[in-house]
Design a protein around this motif. Structure first.
Motif, PDB file in Angstrom:
ATOM      1  N   SER A  78     -37.871  30.638-111.078  1.00  0.00           N
ATOM      2  CA  SER A  78     -39.252  30.277-111.371  1.00  0.00           C
ATOM      3  C   SER A  78     -39.962  31.404-112.120  1.00  0.00           C
ATOM      4  N   ALA A  79     -40.192  31.193-113.404  1.00  0.00           N
ATOM      5  CA  ALA A  79     -40.871  32.204-114.216  1.00  0.00           C
ATOM      6  C   ALA A  79     -42.375  32.187-113.965  1.00  0.00           C
ATOM      7  N   THR A  80     -42.923  31.072-113.466  1.00  0.00           N
ATOM      8  CA  THR A  80     -44.367  30.967-113.267  1.00  0.00           C
ATOM      9  C   THR A  80     -44.805  31.566-111.936  1.00  0.00           C
ATOM     10  N   GLU A  81     -43.872  31.731-111.015  1.00  0.00           N
ATOM     11  CA  GLU A  81     -44.240  32.270-109.706  1.00  0.00           C
ATOM     12  C   GLU A  81     -44.353  33.785-109.808  1.00  0.00           C
ATOM     13  N   VAL A  82     -45.575  34.281-109.696  1.00  0.00           N
ATOM     14  CA  VAL A  82     -45.834  35.700-109.889  1.00  0.00           C
ATOM     15  C   VAL A  82     -45.705  36.465-108.582  1.00  0.00           C
ATOM     16  N   THR A  83     -46.204  35.890-107.498  1.00  0.00           N
ATOM     17  CA  THR A  83     -46.146  36.585-106.218  1.00  0.00           C
ATOM     18  C   THR A  83     -45.119  35.915-105.316  1.00  0.00           C
ATOM     19  N   VAL A  84     -44.265  36.727-104.768  1.00  0.00           N
ATOM     20  CA  VAL A  84     -43.258  36.242-103.824  1.00  0.00           C
ATOM     21  C   VAL A  84     -43.366  37.123-102.598  1.00  0.00           C
ATOM     22  N   ASP A  85     -43.426  36.500-101.446  1.00  0.00           N
ATOM     23  CA  ASP A  85     -43.464  37.272-100.220  1.00  0.00           C
ATOM     24  C   ASP A  85     -42.039  37.728 -99.924  1.00  0.00           C
ATOM     25  N   LEU A  86     -41.715  38.936-100.373  1.00  0.00           N
ATOM     26  CA  LEU A  86     -40.353  39.442-100.234  1.00  0.00           C
ATOM     27  C   LEU A  86     -39.922  39.585 -98.784  1.00  0.00           C
ATOM     28  N   LYS A  87     -40.845  39.912 -97.898  1.00  0.00           N
ATOM     29  CA  LYS A  87     -40.488  40.050 -96.487  1.00  0.00           C
ATOM     30  C   LYS A  87     -40.038  38.714 -95.919  1.00  0.00           C
ATOM     31  N   ASP A  88     -40.795  37.640 -96.192  1.00  0.00           N
ATOM     32  CA  ASP A  88     -40.400  36.317 -95.710  1.00  0.00           C
ATOM     33  C   ASP A  88     -39.061  35.907 -96.308  1.00  0.00           C
ATOM     34  N   THR A  89     -38.866  36.191 -97.597  1.00  0.00           N
ATOM     35  CA  THR A  89     -37.614  35.841 -98.249  1.00  0.00           C
ATOM     36  C   THR A  89     -36.463  36.615 -97.628  1.00  0.00           C
ATOM     37  N   ALA A  90     -36.636  37.902 -97.414  1.00  0.00           N
ATOM     38  CA  ALA A  90     -35.588  38.732 -96.821  1.00  0.00           C
ATOM     39  C   ALA A  90     -35.283  38.282 -95.393  1.00  0.00           C
ATOM     40  N   ASP A  91     -36.314  38.005 -94.611  1.00  0.00           N
ATOM     41  CA  ASP A  91     -36.110  37.558 -93.233  1.00  0.00           C
ATOM     42  C   ASP A  91     -35.355  36.237 -93.191  1.00  0.00           C
ATOM     43  N   SER A  92     -35.736  35.291 -94.049  1.00  0.00           N
ATOM     44  CA  SER A  92     -35.048  34.003 -94.051  1.00  0.00           C
ATOM     45  C   SER A  92     -33.627  34.148 -94.565  1.00  0.00           C
ATOM     46  N   MET A  93     -33.402  35.085 -95.497  1.00  0.00           N
ATOM     47  CA  MET A  93     -32.054  35.323 -96.009  1.00  0.00           C
ATOM     48  C   MET A  93     -31.155  35.873 -94.905  1.00  0.00           C
ATOM     49  N   VAL A  94     -31.659  36.832 -94.148  1.00  0.00           N
ATOM     50  CA  VAL A  94     -30.886  37.411 -93.051  1.00  0.00           C
ATOM     51  C   VAL A  94     -30.551  36.333 -92.021  1.00  0.00           C
ATOM     52  N   GLU A  95     -31.524  35.515 -91.645  1.00  0.00           N
ATOM     53  CA  GLU A  95     -31.280  34.465 -90.658  1.00  0.00           C
ATOM     54  C   GLU A  95     -30.265  33.437 -91.157  1.00  0.00           C
ATOM     55  N   ALA A  96     -30.379  33.048 -92.424  1.00  0.00           N
ATOM     56  CA  ALA A  96     -29.436  32.075 -92.988  1.00  0.00           C
ATOM     57  C   ALA A  96     -28.024  32.661 -93.052  1.00  0.00           C
ATOM     58  N   LEU A  97     -27.911  33.917 -93.450  1.00  0.00           N
ATOM     59  CA  LEU A  97     -26.594  34.548 -93.510  1.00  0.00           C
ATOM     60  C   LEU A  97     -25.993  34.713 -92.120  1.00  0.00           C
ATOM     61  N   LYS A  98     -26.813  35.041 -91.133  1.00  0.00           N
ATOM     62  CA  LYS A  98     -26.315  35.138 -89.757  1.00  0.00           C
ATOM     63  C   LYS A  98     -25.813  33.777 -89.268  1.00  0.00           C
ATOM     64  N   LEU A  99     -26.578  32.739 -89.552  1.00  0.00           N
ATOM     65  CA  LEU A  99     -26.168  31.385 -89.188  1.00  0.00           C
ATOM     66  C   LEU A  99     -24.850  31.035 -89.877  1.00  0.00           C
ATOM     67  N   PHE A 100     -24.741  31.352 -91.149  1.00  0.00           N
ATOM     68  CA  PHE A 100     -23.520  31.099 -91.910  1.00  0.00           C
ATOM     69  C   PHE A 100     -22.345  31.861 -91.296  1.00  0.00           C
ATOM     70  N   GLY A 101     -22.545  33.118 -90.983  1.00  0.00           N
ATOM     71  CA  GLY A 101     -21.484  33.923 -90.378  1.00  0.00           C
ATOM     72  C   GLY A 101     -21.044  33.396 -89.034  1.00  0.00           C
ATOM     73  N   ARG A 102     -21.989  32.916 -88.252  1.00  0.00           N
ATOM     74  CA  ARG A 102     -21.717  32.405 -86.904  1.00  0.00           C
ATOM     75  C   ARG A 102     -21.054  31.034 -86.927  1.00  0.00           C
ATOM     76  N   ALA A 103     -21.546  30.129 -87.769  1.00  0.00           N
ATOM     77  CA  ALA A 103     -21.127  28.727 -87.718  1.00  0.00           C
ATOM     78  C   ALA A 103     -20.039  28.352 -88.721  1.00  0.00           C
ATOM     79  N   VAL A 104     -19.904  29.116 -89.798  1.00  0.00           N
ATOM     80  CA  VAL A 104     -19.036  28.695 -90.905  1.00  0.00           C
ATOM     81  C   VAL A 104     -17.814  29.590 -91.094  1.00  0.00           C
TER      82      VAL A 104
END
Length: 159
Positions: free
Chosen positions: A54-80
């Motif tokens: 997304s080139a139009t999205e100027v502000t990204v909440d990096l903390k929320d993105t990082a937190d959700s990335m860690v949780e998704a990767l943990k879920l992936f590691g655990r379940a997959v």
């Protein structure tokens, strides 16, 4: 009356990365995860892709993105993740699971997830042979082997 209860067999795929920087790495992943798990991982992947393109999205909440990335990767590691042949710089095996997936480089982790999404969307091998009267036999038509995913191209191994 119902027959006895049985567990669903584990469907797995073998991901190989021939012809890439990850040549020689083999990752075995579980394909038949609960739908909720698959949707959570897919939602994370789609959100990261949307934010990255997304080139139009100027502000990204990096903390929320990082937190959700860690949780998704943990879920992936655990379940997959089932197993892999990865080692660290000292030659020690990198454990499979939540901590292991967080120890590999981000591009490789995303590539594993991407190949898994392709493999999980493939239908399983036929589970039963239809008979002339429309019912199915109890015997599988062929052994249900692992899918082989190499560079995103999926194929069944030859027997």
């Amino acid at each position: 009356m119902m027959d006895k209860r049985v567990k669903l067999p584990v469907r797995a795929a073998r991901l190989e990365f021939a012809g890439t920087d990850y040549e020689g790495i083999v990752v075995r992943v579980r394909l038949n995860v609960p739908l909720k798990t698959m949707l959570q991982i897919q939602e994370f992947r789609d959100n990261v892709s949307a934010k990255a393109t997304s080139a139009t999205e100027v502000t990204v909440d990096l903390k929320d993105t990082a937190d959700s990335m860690v949780e998704a990767l943990k879920l992936f590691g655990r379940a997959v993740l089932l197993e892999w042949n990865l080692e660290d710089d000292n030659g020690a095996p990198i454990p499979v699971g939540e901590e292991g997936i967080l120890a590999v480089d981000v591009l490789f982790a995303m590539q594993i997830m991407s190949h898994w999404m392709e493999a999980v969307s493939q239908p399983p091998a036929p589970l039963a042979v239809p008979s002339a009267n429309g019912s199915t036999s109890a015997e599988p038509s062929e052994p249900t082997g692992e899918l082989l995913a190499s560079l995103g191209a999926l194929s069944r191994p030859s027997s």
